[in-house]
Design a protein around this motif. Structure first.
Motif, PDB file in Angstrom:
ATOM      1  N   SER A 124     -15.196  10.551   5.786  1.00  0.00           N
ATOM      2  CA  SER A 124     -15.871   9.888   4.677  1.00  0.00           C
ATOM      3  C   SER A 124     -15.425   8.423   4.607  1.00  0.00           C
ATOM      4  O   SER A 124     -14.230   8.134   4.601  1.00  0.00           O
ATOM      5  CB  SER A 124     -15.535  10.596   3.355  1.00  0.00           C
ATOM      6  N   ILE A 125     -16.399   7.542   4.562  1.00  0.00           N
ATOM      7  CA  ILE A 125     -16.090   6.110   4.479  1.00  0.00           C
ATOM      8  C   ILE A 125     -15.383   5.784   3.171  1.00  0.00           C
ATOM      9  O   ILE A 125     -14.429   4.998   3.134  1.00  0.00           O
ATOM     10  CB  ILE A 125     -17.378   5.262   4.620  1.00  0.00           C
ATOM     11  N   ILE A 126     -15.848   6.399   2.099  1.00  0.00           N
ATOM     12  CA  ILE A 126     -15.253   6.093   0.800  1.00  0.00           C
ATOM     13  C   ILE A 126     -13.789   6.531   0.741  1.00  0.00           C
ATOM     14  O   ILE A 126     -12.948   5.851   0.151  1.00  0.00           O
ATOM     15  CB  ILE A 126     -16.072   6.723  -0.351  1.00  0.00           C
ATOM     16  N   MET A 127     -13.466   7.671   1.392  1.00  0.00           N
ATOM     17  CA  MET A 127     -12.071   8.117   1.436  1.00  0.00           C
ATOM     18  C   MET A 127     -11.220   7.166   2.272  1.00  0.00           C
ATOM     19  O   MET A 127     -10.063   6.879   1.929  1.00  0.00           O
ATOM     20  CB  MET A 127     -12.002   9.538   2.010  1.00  0.00           C
ATOM     21  N   LYS A 128     -11.789   6.663   3.357  1.00  0.00           N
ATOM     22  CA  LYS A 128     -11.072   5.718   4.216  1.00  0.00           C
ATOM     23  C   LYS A 128     -10.733   4.442   3.439  1.00  0.00           C
ATOM     24  O   LYS A 128      -9.591   3.968   3.459  1.00  0.00           O
ATOM     25  CB  LYS A 128     -11.933   5.382   5.434  1.00  0.00           C
ATOM     26  N   VAL A 129     -11.719   3.906   2.739  1.00  0.00           N
ATOM     27  CA  VAL A 129     -11.514   2.672   1.987  1.00  0.00           C
ATOM     28  C   VAL A 129     -10.518   2.894   0.851  1.00  0.00           C
ATOM     29  O   VAL A 129      -9.618   2.071   0.622  1.00  0.00           O
ATOM     30  CB  VAL A 129     -12.855   2.125   1.436  1.00  0.00           C
ATOM     31  N   LEU A 130     -10.662   4.012   0.139  1.00  0.00           N
ATOM     32  CA  LEU A 130      -9.757   4.309  -0.977  1.00  0.00           C
ATOM     33  C   LEU A 130      -8.319   4.492  -0.511  1.00  0.00           C
ATOM     34  O   LEU A 130      -7.381   3.967  -1.127  1.00  0.00           O
ATOM     35  CB  LEU A 130     -10.228   5.563  -1.722  1.00  0.00           C
ATOM     36  N   ALA A 131      -8.126   5.243   0.579  1.00  0.00           N
ATOM     37  CA  ALA A 131      -6.771   5.493   1.089  1.00  0.00           C
ATOM     38  C   ALA A 131      -6.096   4.185   1.494  1.00  0.00           C
ATOM     39  O   ALA A 131      -4.932   3.934   1.148  1.00  0.00           O
ATOM     40  CB  ALA A 131      -6.836   6.453   2.271  1.00  0.00           C
ATOM     41  N   HIS A 132      -6.828   3.368   2.228  1.00  0.00           N
ATOM     42  CA  HIS A 132      -6.270   2.076   2.643  1.00  0.00           C
ATOM     43  C   HIS A 132      -6.011   1.168   1.436  1.00  0.00           C
ATOM     44  O   HIS A 132      -4.988   0.478   1.373  1.00  0.00           O
ATOM     45  CB  HIS A 132      -7.221   1.371   3.618  1.00  0.00           C
ATOM     46  N   GLY A 133      -6.919   1.189   0.487  1.00  0.00           N
ATOM     47  CA  GLY A 133      -6.779   0.335  -0.691  1.00  0.00           C
ATOM     48  C   GLY A 133      -5.580   0.699  -1.548  1.00  0.00           C
ATOM     49  O   GLY A 133      -4.833  -0.173  -2.004  1.00  0.00           O
ATOM     50  N   ILE A 134      -5.386   2.005  -1.764  1.00  0.00           N
ATOM     51  CA  ILE A 134      -4.262   2.474  -2.592  1.00  0.00           C
ATOM     52  C   ILE A 134      -2.932   2.155  -1.930  1.00  0.00           C
ATOM     53  O   ILE A 134      -2.005   1.628  -2.563  1.00  0.00           O
ATOM     54  CB  ILE A 134      -4.395   3.989  -2.874  1.00  0.00           C
ATOM     55  N   LEU A 135      -2.839   2.462  -0.636  1.00  0.00           N
ATOM     56  CA  LEU A 135      -1.582   2.212   0.086  1.00  0.00           C
ATOM     57  C   LEU A 135      -1.304   0.702   0.169  1.00  0.00           C
ATOM     58  O   LEU A 135      -0.154   0.260   0.015  1.00  0.00           O
ATOM     59  CB  LEU A 135      -1.659   2.815   1.493  1.00  0.00           C
ATOM     60  N   TYR A 136      -2.334  -0.067   0.376  1.00  0.00           N
ATOM     61  CA  TYR A 136      -2.205  -1.527   0.437  1.00  0.00           C
ATOM     62  C   TYR A 136      -1.711  -2.085  -0.898  1.00  0.00           C
ATOM     63  O   TYR A 136      -0.799  -2.911  -0.945  1.00  0.00           O
ATOM     64  CB  TYR A 136      -3.561  -2.122   0.806  1.00  0.00           C
ATOM     65  N   GLY A 137      -2.286  -1.619  -1.983  1.00  0.00           N
ATOM     66  CA  GLY A 137      -1.877  -2.072  -3.305  1.00  0.00           C
ATOM     67  C   GLY A 137      -0.429  -1.730  -3.609  1.00  0.00           C
ATOM     68  O   GLY A 137       0.323  -2.551  -4.155  1.00  0.00           O
ATOM     69  N   MET A 138      -0.029  -0.508  -3.240  1.00  0.00           N
ATOM     70  CA  MET A 138       1.354  -0.086  -3.474  1.00  0.00           C
ATOM     71  C   MET A 138       2.332  -0.936  -2.669  1.00  0.00           C
ATOM     72  O   MET A 138       3.358  -1.389  -3.185  1.00  0.00           O
ATOM     73  CB  MET A 138       1.512   1.393  -3.110  1.00  0.00           C
ATOM     74  N   LEU A 139       2.010  -1.138  -1.395  1.00  0.00           N
ATOM     75  CA  LEU A 139       2.891  -1.924  -0.532  1.00  0.00           C
ATOM     76  C   LEU A 139       2.973  -3.371  -1.019  1.00  0.00           C
ATOM     77  O   LEU A 139       4.045  -3.998  -1.000  1.00  0.00           O
ATOM     78  CB  LEU A 139       2.380  -1.882   0.912  1.00  0.00           C
ATOM     79  N   LEU A 140       1.858  -3.881  -1.486  1.00  0.00           N
ATOM     80  CA  LEU A 140       1.802  -5.252  -1.982  1.00  0.00           C
ATOM     81  C   LEU A 140       2.754  -5.446  -3.168  1.00  0.00           C
ATOM     82  O   LEU A 140       3.526  -6.406  -3.213  1.00  0.00           O
ATOM     83  CB  LEU A 140       0.363  -5.564  -2.412  1.00  0.00           C
ATOM     84  N   LEU A 141       2.715  -4.501  -4.099  1.00  0.00           N
ATOM     85  CA  LEU A 141       3.552  -4.608  -5.296  1.00  0.00           C
ATOM     86  C   LEU A 141       5.030  -4.363  -4.987  1.00  0.00           C
ATOM     87  O   LEU A 141       5.911  -5.051  -5.502  1.00  0.00           O
ATOM     88  CB  LEU A 141       3.071  -3.625  -6.362  1.00  0.00           C
ATOM     89  N   LEU A 142       5.295  -3.375  -4.118  1.00  0.00           N
ATOM     90  CA  LEU A 142       6.680  -3.027  -3.815  1.00  0.00           C
ATOM     91  C   LEU A 142       7.396  -4.117  -3.028  1.00  0.00           C
ATOM     92  O   LEU A 142       8.615  -4.294  -3.163  1.00  0.00           O
ATOM     93  CB  LEU A 142       6.723  -1.708  -3.037  1.00  0.00           C
ATOM     94  N   SER A 143       6.657  -4.838  -2.192  1.00  0.00           N
ATOM     95  CA  SER A 143       7.293  -5.848  -1.336  1.00  0.00           C
ATOM     96  C   SER A 143       7.141  -7.271  -1.870  1.00  0.00           C
ATOM     97  O   SER A 143       7.615  -8.216  -1.246  1.00  0.00           O
ATOM     98  CB  SER A 143       6.690  -5.782   0.081  1.00  0.00           C
ATOM     99  N   SER A 144       6.513  -7.425  -3.023  1.00  0.00           N
ATOM    100  CA  SER A 144       6.226  -8.769  -3.536  1.00  0.00           C
ATOM    101  C   SER A 144       7.489  -9.592  -3.802  1.00  0.00           C
ATOM    102  O   SER A 144       7.504 -10.805  -3.583  1.00  0.00           O
ATOM    103  CB  SER A 144       5.384  -8.688  -4.814  1.00  0.00           C
ATOM    104  N   SER A 145       8.544  -8.937  -4.253  1.00  0.00           N
ATOM    105  CA  SER A 145       9.776  -9.674  -4.581  1.00  0.00           C
ATOM    106  C   SER A 145      10.396 -10.314  -3.334  1.00  0.00           C
ATOM    107  O   SER A 145      11.074 -11.341  -3.425  1.00  0.00           O
ATOM    108  CB  SER A 145      10.789  -8.742  -5.242  1.00  0.00           C
TER     109      SER A 145
END
Length: 490
Positions: free
Chosen positions: A450-471
């Protein structure tokens, strides 16, 4: 105490969000109910309208944000009334011109189906042109929440009137255009009511401003806007004329800026224009103007870049989700335009307008318009590719931004690096790029049904990594979300 610039910008962002969201929903629906050729013809009608709109409005909507901060409310009511009269006149001239020019425009774009649609659509400008300028009025009086309310109501009305006949009555292009006409009439009534809100129970006083002053300011902006729309129209013209309505449909769906970019930059521009105008008129405090401008630029970058980088990697998937598998080809145009989104957070227009450099602004756009039309012709001859036209358009837009930056710095007597927080911006770009690459490769071993699952999975993981590594990169994305959360919690 008056609301902060960020608070005022928040409501303009909400206004833009409603406009952009409804526009995307409309495009997604019509893309599925119209065939490619039919949808392409519909988009050509909108393209012609948007191109001519700038010519006939003569820069008048910009006048509100420039002059109103210089008058009290009683005088402001007189200014608004005077400009509204000009808008009604230009709207009438626009409608008449569009009706009689429809056959010529159809021949230019090599689409005979356009004539009937354009002639019916010619009823729209006389009603929509007088609605323009609401953003400038409410920004000048720091009541931008009314912009959000007006945009939401008017765009929702437009969506219903256009889409309902197409979905429930199997209507074609003409049904959608009839919807435009109906919605325009109601929007006109709504806009005239909203334009009077800041002046409720105010007795008007004659403002010391002449028609000559109004047009002395607006005419160079109109010229610049004319050249600007010719710059923007070049790629659409060449693709429409040489590659047909089907390719134009793919191009028009894909070659768009990320909605968030338009929301943030338009909000920033609307709010800063009266602020800069007041600083220049009353104080002439160059340092304060540069400080506000750099702060707005940094905030825009930290809000926008994470999304730009994500959509750059998932352009094809986003186009399919929005417009269906038939518009997968729109992905390449969307991807090309993402590179422009990295640069067009730089808002030079409010600064130049506040400094009164409208003639310079117009001349630069004139030369750039000539370059892109000539260059576009040669690109067609050499490459015969719609994607090459899109790349040319983006390259010239980036060049334009850098040219204006150089001249603004020259006008202010400073260096370009003093205008742009380069290190901070590069840090944001480095961080977001590393995060998306890490996520992309980490999930590359998965098979997605599913394309929507692919986009959502990448988006969620990307957002988490972005916030966790921002400092690690000395960035704090959350601090810019706090004002938004606080607004929604009230």
């Amino acid at each position: 105490m008056k609301d902060s610039h960020s608070s005022q910008a928040f409501w303009v962002v909400i206004a833009s969000l409603s406009s952009v969201s409804i526009a995307i929903v409309s495009a997604a629906i019509l893309s599925r109910y119209f065939g490619k050729e039919e949808y392409g013809t519909y988009k050509q009608i909108i393209y012609v309208y948007n191109t001519l709109l700038v010519i006939f409005t003569a820069g008048l909507p910009k006048v509100f944000g420039y002059y109103l901060p210089r008058f009290n409310l009683s005088q402001g009511k007189s200014v608004v009334k005077k400009i509204n009269r000009f808008l009604f006149l230009t709207g009438f001239l626009f409608s008449a011109s569009l009706y009689f020019a429809a056959p010529v425009i159809s021949r230019l774009l090599k689409n005979p189906e356009l004539t009937e649609g354009l002639q019916l659509f010619s009823l729209v400008p006389v009603m929509l042109v007088p609605t323009l300028g609401i953003e400038g009025i409410f920004a000048a009086y720091r009541k931008t929440r009314f912009i959000a309310l007006y945009n939401t109501l008017s765009r929702l009305l437009m969506l219903i009137c256009i889409v309902v006949p197409v979905i429930f009555f199997n209507g074609g292009i003409m049904a959608a255009v009839y919807g435009w006409v109906c919605a325009s009439f109601i929007t006109l009534t709504l806009a005239l009511f909203f334009k009077q809100i800041p002046f409720k129970n105010i007795t008007p006083e004659k403002a010391d401003i002449s028609s000559k002053e109004i047009f002395a300011y607006s005419f160079p902006i109109a010229l610049a806007s004319l050249w600007g729309i010719l710059i923007k129209a070049a790629d659409q013209f060449y693709i429409s004329r040489y590659f047909g309505a089907g390719t134009f449909a793919e191009f028009s769906n894909g070659f768009i800026e990320l909605p968030l970019v338009g929301m943030v930059t338009s909000a920033t521009s609307v709010v800063l224009m009266p602020v800069f105008s007041k600083i220049v008129h009353e104080e002439g405090n160059k340092k304060e103007m540069i400080r506000v401008w750099k702060s707005a630029l940094y905030k825009s970058a930290i809000l926008i870049y994470p999304f730009v980088i994500f959509f750059l990697f998932f352009a094809n998937e986003i186009m399919i989700l929005l417009y269906s598998e038939a518009y997968k080809g729109s992905g390449i145009y969307f991807q090309v335009n993402m590179f422009l989104n990295i640069f067009n957070i730089i808002l030079f227009a409010p600064l130049l307008f506040a400094m009164g450099k409208t003639r310079f602004y117009a001349r630069m756009h004139m030369w750039l318009a000539l370059v892109i039309w000539v260059a576009g012709y040669f690109v067609i001859q050499w490459f015969n590719s719609p994607v090459a036209i899109a790349i040319l358009s983006v390259a010239l837009a980036i060049f334009k931004i850098n040219i204006f930056l150089y001249f603004i710095a020259k006008f202010l007597g400073i260096k370009v690096r003093d205008l742009v927080p380069v290190r901070s911006i590069m840090r944001i770009l480095a961080h977001t790029t590393l995060c998306i690459l890490s996520v992309y490769f980490a999930l590359s071993f998965f098979s997605w049904n599913s394309i929507i699952m692919k986009v959502l999975a990448h988006g969620i993981l990307y957002g988490m990594l972005l916030l966790l590594s921002s400092s690690l990169f000395r960035l704090n994305y959350i601090q810019f979300a706090k004002p938004l959360l606080q607004k929604f919690s009230k």
